[in-house]
Design an enzyme around this catalytic site. Structure first.
Site, PDB file in Angstrom:
ATOM      1  CE1 TYR A   1      -3.520   1.809 -11.469  1.00  0.00           C
ATOM      2  CE2 TYR A   1      -3.020  -0.114 -12.803  1.00  0.00           C
ATOM      3  CZ  TYR A   1      -3.906   0.690 -11.938  1.00  0.00           C
ATOM      4  OH  TYR A   1      -5.330   0.411 -12.120  1.00  0.00           O
TER       5      TYR A   1
ATOM      6  CE  LYS B   1      -4.409   8.381  -7.749  1.00  0.00           C
ATOM      7  NZ  LYS B   1      -4.962   7.262  -6.820  1.00  0.00           N
TER       8      LYS B   1
ATOM      9  CG  ASP C   1      -1.073   8.932 -15.228  1.00  0.00           C
ATOM     10  OD1 ASP C   1      -0.971   7.944 -15.028  1.00  0.00           O
ATOM     11  OD2 ASP C   1      -1.775   9.867 -14.359  1.00  0.00           O
TER      12      ASP C   1
HETATM   13  P1  KE4 Z   1      -8.117   5.218 -11.216  1.00  0.00           P
HETATM   14  O1  KE4 Z   1      -8.798   4.516 -12.338  1.00  0.00           O
HETATM   15  O2  KE4 Z   1      -7.895   4.264 -10.027  1.00  0.00           O
HETATM   16  O3  KE4 Z   1      -9.037   6.433 -10.571  1.00  0.00           O
HETATM   17  O4  KE4 Z   1      -6.821   5.881 -11.626  1.00  0.00           O
HETATM   18  C1  KE4 Z   1      -5.647   5.193 -12.176  1.00  0.00           C
HETATM   19  C2  KE4 Z   1      -4.429   5.742 -11.884  1.00  0.00           C
HETATM   20  C3  KE4 Z   1      -3.774   6.644 -13.017  1.00  0.00           C
HETATM   21  N1  KE4 Z   1      -2.702   7.141 -13.003  1.00  0.00           N
HETATM   22  C4  KE4 Z   1      -1.975   6.990 -11.769  1.00  0.00           C
HETATM   23  C5  KE4 Z   1      -0.701   7.687 -11.616  1.00  0.00           C
HETATM   24  C6  KE4 Z   1      -2.637   6.381 -10.617  1.00  0.00           C
HETATM   25  O5  KE4 Z   1      -1.997   6.202  -9.422  1.00  0.00           O
HETATM   26  C7  KE4 Z   1      -3.742   5.778 -10.764  1.00  0.00           C
HETATM   27  C8  KE4 Z   1      -4.340   4.912  -9.706  1.00  0.00           C
HETATM   28  N2  KE4 Z   1      -3.834   5.016  -8.557  1.00  0.00           N
HETATM   29  C9  KE4 Z   1      -4.001   3.660  -7.503  1.00  0.00           C
HETATM   30  C10 KE4 Z   1      -2.986   3.725  -6.296  1.00  0.00           C
HETATM   31  N3  KE4 Z   1      -1.715   3.773  -6.734  1.00  0.00           N
HETATM   32  C11 KE4 Z   1      -5.453   3.732  -6.980  1.00  0.00           C
HETATM   33  C12 KE4 Z   1      -5.667   2.774  -5.992  1.00  0.00           C
HETATM   34  C13 KE4 Z   1      -6.149   1.648  -6.331  1.00  0.00           C
HETATM   35  O6  KE4 Z   1      -6.021   1.261  -7.574  1.00  0.00           O
HETATM   36  O7  KE4 Z   1      -7.328   1.153  -5.803  1.00  0.00           O
END
Ligand code: KE4
Length: 431
Positions: free
Chosen positions: A148, A271, A243
């Site tokens: 993701y 993060k 990523d």
């Molecule tokens: P954000 O747009 O949520 O800051 O990041 C997206 C993203 C991009 N790449 C990776 C590897 C990620 O894990 C994420 C976001 N992770 C999720 C949890 N697996 C965030 C939690 C959520 O969606 O509320």
């Protein structure tokens, strides 16, 4: 608290929330739908602990989905935010803080010669892929099932039926045409990767990969898989993109690439690098990043990108990512993994544990889990029962089989040992 049900205060807040926020949450996974029940509403956090609306204390293994590697409300991070806030929250103008942040990132990540700050991981990956397309003049991007990368339209794509690698939308609202240029391959499938490049290499703008996947649960790359992605992109003139939104500064100060000594063409961060504030980044080779506006023709912008509050939290966090911290996290991770493996053996539950550093997942499967096909075959009903019983014992674990849990520097051996004991009870309740 009854198994599977949040406390009464949280339940009533959730009912109110659901009337004015879709699903009652500002991000879907927080709704606990994958595990049933209703979410605990949190009032405050400190170190390794969260405190629920009814005052209940939880040992936190989500850490805001990764950022809280130092633990919640670290005094230095709070002080940095406070000190910055009194000087104004956002200027919409360049600051020395942003220079310090960019210099720190380019020092920590030798593959990143230039970097642009944004406000979320989604922005970082969306921009990185636009840059890859702008740099190469090509349209096709490649991702892997189970990975993701945020919610940009062209990344909400699932593998086509059968062997069709070109995607179909995985969300309403994504036009078929948008998905048409996104190819989705099985993670860790070197043959499929090589075959796609043999067929379409000249049209591939970039390949994006979570170098250790967190978003199907914790799944490590097979030997040579990451290296092959970089090599094939180099050979065919595409852009390799790690990523590292989740793995960056998690698996080492320099993420997975620092752990294994690789240099992708571009990297996305988020993060931890934002210290728990809305700050992410993308960067890479200078020749690629020079295509970014206002230098080059690829447009990307953001009102709050690199704002002084977020950057101050980021710098205070990055300052504390030293060898002692990673050694502590590795020791805690190994202790928790060993304890969970022992609890699984004792309860004879069909489950396995996969861990890299301080990120790990309990899969309800015999394992090993090496791809999305393996992960999606897990017993998610058993996972739901486990999660509810774990939560009822004050263990705050990701509410989805397809997420990674995170250990932070504020966790102690005593926390880990209590978690292991609670896991044995929760595993028994999962059957
Ligand atoms: P954000 O747009 O949520 O800051 O990041 C997206 C993203 C991009 N790449 C990776 C590897 C990620 O894990 C994420 C976001 N992770 C999720 C949890 N697996 C965030 C939690 C959520 O969606 O509320």
């Amino acid at each position: 608290m009854p198994v599977g049900m949040a406390d009464k205060v949280s339940q009533s807040l959730f009912e109110r929330a659901a009337r004015v926020i879709p699903g009652g949450v500002n991000s879907p996974v927080r709704a606990f739908r994958a595990v049933g029940g209703s979410p605990v509403f949190i009032t405050r956090a400190q170190g390794a602990y969260l405190y629920g609306a009814d005052g209940a204390k939880y040992t936190d293994y989500i850490g805001s989905w990764g950022p809280m590697i130092l633990g919640h409300a670290h005094p230095a991070v709070v002080a940095a935010i406070t000190e910055a806030a009194v000087k104004g929250t956002s200027y919409g103008a360049p600051t020395e803080l942003e220079v310090l942040f960019a210099e720190r990132i380019t020092k920590l990540y030798p593959s990143i010669e230039m970097v642009r700050a944004v406000s979320s991981g989604t922005e970082a990956t969306m921009a990185a892929l636009r840059v890859a397309r702008g740099f190469t003049g090509r349209d096709v991007v490649v991702k892997f099932e189970g990975c993701y990368h945020g919610h940009a339209d062209f990344l909400l794509v699932k593998a086509g039926s059968g062997l069709a690698t070109f995607g179909v939308p995985d969300s309403a609202g994504v036009p078929a045409g948008t998905a048409a240029n996104t190819a989705t391959l099985p993670f860790n499938d070197l043959a499929a990767l090589r075959a796609l490049f043999a067929e379409k290499g000249a049209s591939i703008a970039g390949v994006i990969v979570e170098p250790v996947v967190g978003n199907m649960g914790c799944v490590a790359p097979a030997p040579g898989f990451l290296e092959e992605i970089i090599a094939l992109c180099t050979k065919h003139g595409g852009v390799s993109i790690f990523d590292e939104v989740m793995t960056g500064c998690r698996l080492s100060p320099s993420g997975m690439q620092g752990r294994v000594g690789l240099k992708p063409d571009m990297t996305c961060l988020g993060k931890i690098v934002g210290g728990g504030m809305p700050l992410a980044a993308y960067g890479g080779r200078r020749d690629i990043m020079q295509t970014v506006s206002p230098l080059g023709p690829v447009y990307q912008a953001g009102t709050l990108s690199g704002n002084p509050i977020a950057v101050s939290a980021a710098l205070a966090t990055l300052d504390r990512l030293d060898d002692v911290l990673y050694a502590h996290l590795e020791a805690l991770g190994a202790r928790l993994e060993a304890g969970l493996v022992s609890a699984i053996a004792k309860t004879k539950v069909t489950a396995c544990v996969q861990r890299v550093g301080s990120m790990l997942t309990i899969f309800f499967s015999k394992g090993p889990i090496t791809s999305w096909d393996d992960a999606k075959a897990c017993d998610t009903v058993a996972f739901g029962k486990f999660h509810n019983a774990f939560l009822a014992q004050g263990q705050y674990w990701p509410p989805s089989q397809f997420e990674a849990a995170f250990i932070g520097n504020a966790h102690t051996n005593a926390d880990i040992d209590a978690t292991i004991a609670a896991a044995e009870v929760a595993l028994a309740a999962s059957v």
